[in-house]
Design an enzyme around this catalytic site. Sequence first.
Site, PDB file in Angstrom:
ATOM      1  CD  GLN A  47      34.719  59.155  30.778  1.00 50.03           C
ATOM      2  OE1 GLN A  47      34.756  60.364  30.610  1.00 50.03           O
ATOM      3  NE2 GLN A  47      33.979  58.371  30.021  1.00 50.03           N
ATOM      4  CG  HIS A  60      35.846  46.525  26.410  1.00 50.89           C
ATOM      5  ND1 HIS A  60      35.102  45.435  26.013  1.00 50.89           N
ATOM      6  CD2 HIS A  60      35.523  47.515  25.544  1.00 50.89           C
ATOM      7  CE1 HIS A  60      34.371  45.753  24.957  1.00 50.89           C
ATOM      8  NE2 HIS A  60      34.616  47.015  24.657  1.00 50.89           N
TER       9      HIS A  60
END
Length: 216
Positions: free
Chosen positions: A136, A144
């Site tokens: 992940q 981001h």
Amino acid sequence: MGLLDVYYYVNDEIADWRTNNWFLVSSPLPITFLTFAYLYFVLKCGPRYMEGRPAYKLYRFIRLYNIFQIVSNAMIIYATIEAGWYKDYFIYCVKVDFTDSPQAMKFASISWYLLLLKIIDYIETGMFVLRKKQRQVSFLHLYHHVSTAWLAWAHIKYFTSGISLILPIVNCAVHVLMYTYYLLSSIKSLEKTMYSVKHFITITQMVSIETEYEGV
């Protein structure tokens, strides 16, 4: 014009005079250091530390983190609306107010708390590493978090009000929905119910220029 002159011009001359001496804002060094420390831990130090170790559960910490995110983002939204954003700004093309009026200073203070919250968001990736969910920790995930932290820094450094407030409001609203979903999904009795709205949450994230995120 030398490098020092360029730095002085960018860091001082064109900066917002009201916020330029504030903690974490006066220089790009703190946010730079925190970002490099964050990237070093999640890409190098953290994975190396977790080699040969079982993944941490962190269930209680994650629930507290989700609650913190819900409350913090909701408070920023409330404070911004209470300061007059909906009445005086909303979606209108209003110039940045560089005065030290009470309303302008409220928006400046809110922008500082937003910056602090975006730095705290770095903890999220650290939890992935400690739980051995390195998959992940993607490029988009890192991009981001780093980009939103730096945008929050630039926001309070150069333009703390006006139409620029729209993006933080949208971002915080999405985070309230997102972390509420993650919190409720962690409750076994609600897991199946919350799965039915997962598609809506994903679409909301994408529309708000959020990266795809599976939750902590």
